[in-house]
Scaffold this motif. Structure first.
Motif, mmCIF file in Angstrom:
data_model
loop_
_atom_site.group_PDB
_atom_site.id
_atom_site.type_symbol
_atom_site.label_atom_id
_atom_site.label_comp_id
_atom_site.label_asym_id
_atom_site.label_seq_id
_atom_site.Cartn_x
_atom_site.Cartn_y
_atom_site.Cartn_z
ATOM 1 N N GLY A 58 42.253 15.313 16.860
ATOM 2 C CA GLY A 58 42.412 14.279 17.907
ATOM 3 C C GLY A 58 42.640 15.375 19.197
ATOM 4 N N ASP A 59 42.936 16.659 18.848
ATOM 5 C CA ASP A 59 43.403 17.584 20.180
ATOM 6 C C ASP A 59 42.039 17.929 20.820
ATOM 7 O OD1 ASP A 59 45.831 17.618 19.364
ATOM 8 O OD2 ASP A 59 45.723 19.716 18.250
ATOM 9 N N GLU A 60 42.028 18.114 22.151
ATOM 10 C CA GLU A 60 41.117 18.130 23.073
ATOM 11 C C GLU A 60 41.325 19.859 23.253
ATOM 12 O OE1 GLU A 60 41.049 15.830 26.333
ATOM 13 O OE2 GLU A 60 40.651 14.089 25.340
ATOM 14 N N VAL A 61 40.241 20.445 22.842
ATOM 15 C CA VAL A 61 40.235 22.072 23.084
ATOM 16 C C VAL A 61 39.018 22.571 23.940
ATOM 17 C CG1 VAL A 61 41.248 22.293 20.871
ATOM 18 C CG2 VAL A 61 38.840 22.269 21.032
ATOM 19 N N LEU A 62 39.418 23.894 24.513
ATOM 20 C CA LEU A 62 38.365 24.748 25.168
ATOM 21 C C LEU A 62 38.072 25.860 24.344
ATOM 22 C CD1 LEU A 62 36.796 25.522 27.708
ATOM 23 C CD2 LEU A 62 38.755 26.501 28.466
ATOM 24 N N THR A 63 36.893 26.098 23.952
ATOM 25 C CA THR A 63 36.533 26.980 23.300
ATOM 26 C C THR A 63 36.245 28.330 23.967
ATOM 27 O OG1 THR A 63 34.274 26.919 23.233
ATOM 28 C CG2 THR A 63 35.406 25.749 21.564
ATOM 29 N N GLN A 64 36.152 29.507 23.465
ATOM 30 C CA GLN A 64 35.808 30.782 24.283
ATOM 31 C C GLN A 64 34.547 30.511 24.779
ATOM 32 O OE1 GLN A 64 36.514 33.828 21.607
ATOM 33 N NE2 GLN A 64 38.719 33.616 21.664
ATOM 34 N N GLY A 65 33.591 30.062 24.313
ATOM 35 C CA GLY A 65 32.505 29.853 24.847
ATOM 36 C C GLY A 65 32.233 28.863 26.235
ATOM 37 N N GLY A 66 33.329 28.175 26.390
ATOM 38 C CA GLY A 66 33.564 27.188 27.385
ATOM 39 C C GLY A 66 33.067 25.831 27.225
ATOM 40 N N MET A 67 33.029 25.437 25.851
ATOM 41 C CA MET A 67 32.819 24.159 25.229
ATOM 42 C C MET A 67 34.112 23.331 25.204
ATOM 43 S SD MET A 67 29.777 24.375 22.394
ATOM 44 C CE MET A 67 30.823 25.365 21.293
ATOM 45 N N VAL A 68 33.896 21.995 25.903
ATOM 46 C CA VAL A 68 35.274 21.369 25.639
ATOM 47 C C VAL A 68 34.805 20.085 24.911
ATOM 48 C CG1 VAL A 68 36.833 19.764 26.933
ATOM 49 C CG2 VAL A 68 35.838 21.954 28.217
ATOM 50 N N ARG A 70 36.801 17.330 21.314
ATOM 51 C CA ARG A 70 37.744 16.664 20.806
ATOM 52 C C ARG A 70 37.612 17.232 19.030
ATOM 53 N NH1 ARG A 70 37.599 11.934 22.506
ATOM 54 N NH2 ARG A 70 39.530 12.234 23.800
ATOM 55 N N ILE A 71 38.683 17.405 18.535
ATOM 56 C CA ILE A 71 38.501 18.097 17.230
ATOM 57 C C ILE A 71 38.453 16.627 16.338
ATOM 58 C CG2 ILE A 71 39.774 19.080 15.163
ATOM 59 C CD1 ILE A 71 41.088 20.786 17.068
ATOM 60 N N THR A 72 37.350 16.748 15.355
ATOM 61 C CA THR A 72 37.345 15.582 14.340
ATOM 62 C C THR A 72 37.546 15.970 13.151
ATOM 63 O OG1 THR A 72 35.004 16.290 14.126
ATOM 64 C CG2 THR A 72 35.678 14.446 15.695
ATOM 65 N N LYS A 73 37.597 17.301 12.825
ATOM 66 C CA LYS A 73 37.871 17.606 11.122
ATOM 67 C C LYS A 73 38.399 18.996 11.354
ATOM 68 C CE LYS A 73 35.652 18.223 6.733
ATOM 69 N NZ LYS A 73 34.450 18.427 6.092
ATOM 70 N N VAL A 74 39.684 19.047 10.717
ATOM 71 C CA VAL A 74 40.138 20.434 10.487
ATOM 72 C C VAL A 74 40.279 20.781 8.821
ATOM 73 C CG1 VAL A 74 42.153 21.942 10.897
ATOM 74 C CG2 VAL A 74 41.755 19.994 12.538
ATOM 75 N N SER A 75 39.383 22.068 8.550
ATOM 76 C CA SER A 75 39.869 22.335 7.013
ATOM 77 C C SER A 75 40.828 23.360 7.029
ATOM 78 C CB SER A 75 38.365 22.933 6.788
ATOM 79 O OG SER A 75 38.055 24.143 7.337
ATOM 80 N N ASP A 76 41.598 23.270 6.247
ATOM 81 C CA ASP A 76 42.814 24.006 5.839
ATOM 82 C C ASP A 76 42.419 25.359 5.086
ATOM 83 O OD1 ASP A 76 44.786 22.338 7.311
ATOM 84 O OD2 ASP A 76 45.046 21.283 5.506
ATOM 85 N N ASP A 77 41.625 25.177 4.138
ATOM 86 C CA ASP A 77 41.468 26.218 3.308
ATOM 87 C C ASP A 77 40.378 27.194 3.973
ATOM 88 O OD1 ASP A 77 39.285 24.488 3.282
ATOM 89 O OD2 ASP A 77 38.821 24.856 1.205
ATOM 90 N N LYS A 78 39.673 26.848 5.050
ATOM 91 C CA LYS A 78 38.573 27.462 5.707
ATOM 92 C C LYS A 78 39.063 27.644 7.207
ATOM 93 C CE LYS A 78 34.855 26.342 2.665
ATOM 94 N NZ LYS A 78 33.369 25.666 2.600
ATOM 95 N N ASP A 79 38.536 28.843 7.772
ATOM 96 C CA ASP A 79 38.943 28.868 9.227
ATOM 97 C C ASP A 79 37.902 28.164 10.202
ATOM 98 O OD1 ASP A 79 41.070 30.345 8.509
ATOM 99 O OD2 ASP A 79 39.940 32.362 8.284
ATOM 100 N N PHE A 80 37.514 26.974 9.811
ATOM 101 C CA PHE A 80 36.485 26.420 10.513
ATOM 102 C C PHE A 80 37.118 24.891 11.139
ATOM 103 C CE2 PHE A 80 33.866 29.146 8.350
ATOM 104 C CZ PHE A 80 33.068 29.754 9.137
ATOM 105 N N ILE A 81 36.682 24.426 12.403
ATOM 106 C CA ILE A 81 36.843 22.916 12.468
ATOM 107 C C ILE A 81 35.740 22.440 13.343
ATOM 108 C CG2 ILE A 81 39.395 23.472 13.424
ATOM 109 C CD1 ILE A 81 38.509 23.862 16.035
ATOM 110 N N VAL A 82 35.646 21.076 13.244
ATOM 111 C CA VAL A 82 34.501 20.339 13.758
ATOM 112 C C VAL A 82 34.808 19.817 15.132
ATOM 113 C CG1 VAL A 82 32.888 18.558 13.340
ATOM 114 C CG2 VAL A 82 33.461 19.951 11.285
ATOM 115 N N LYS A 95 38.138 28.450 14.021
ATOM 116 C CA LYS A 95 39.602 28.081 14.467
ATOM 117 C C LYS A 95 39.776 29.218 15.787
ATOM 118 C CE LYS A 95 41.693 25.738 10.925
ATOM 119 N NZ LYS A 95 42.726 25.739 10.023
ATOM 120 N N ALA A 96 39.425 30.611 15.419
ATOM 121 C CA ALA A 96 39.643 31.581 16.471
ATOM 122 C C ALA A 96 38.882 31.460 17.693
ATOM 123 C CB ALA A 96 39.523 32.961 15.702
#
Length: 110
Positions: A58-68, A70-82, A95-96
């Motif tokens: 649910g957090d709204e984020v800005l990536t380093q590539g400039g994309m804005v 909303r996070i829909t899925k966060v995987s704890d075991d891996k370092d990826f988010i959707v 995530k980085a």
């Protein structure tokens, strides 16, 4: 025959610098390096790690590539988010790659 070359004279040992000045100068360079380069960078790395660990759905984020998005899925075991960029398009990023968390409602105002 010594028109262009002046003769060199050896200096006595009393004019040479001591070891204390060298040690003092090295300590000063070390302190300057620590306070101007290492410490600020370590603070930024610590803040970014805290940001990454606090990401949630649910957090709204800005990536380093400039994309804005909303996070829909966060995987704890891996370092990826959707991230949902709009209603139809979702992107998986590391995530980085998140540079900042935006205030709620930012996507609607864009």
């Amino acid at each position: 025959m010594n028109f262009f070359i002046s003769p060199a004279y050896a200096q006595d040992g009393s004019a040479a610098g001591g070891g204390m000045e060298l040690i003092f100068m090295l300590v000063m360079f070390g302190l300057i390096f620590y306070f101007l380069i290492y410490r600020p960078q370590a603070k930024r790395v610590k803040q970014h790690k805290e940001l990454i660990s606090s990401l949630s759905k649910g957090d709204e984020v800005l990536t380093q590539g400039g994309m804005v998005g909303r996070i829909t899925k966060v995987s704890d075991d891996k370092d990826f988010i959707v991230i949902a960029l709009n209603e139809d398009l979702e992107v998986t990023v590391q995530k980085a790659a998140v540079s900042s968390v935006l205030p709620k409602g930012t996507m609607k105002s864009l």
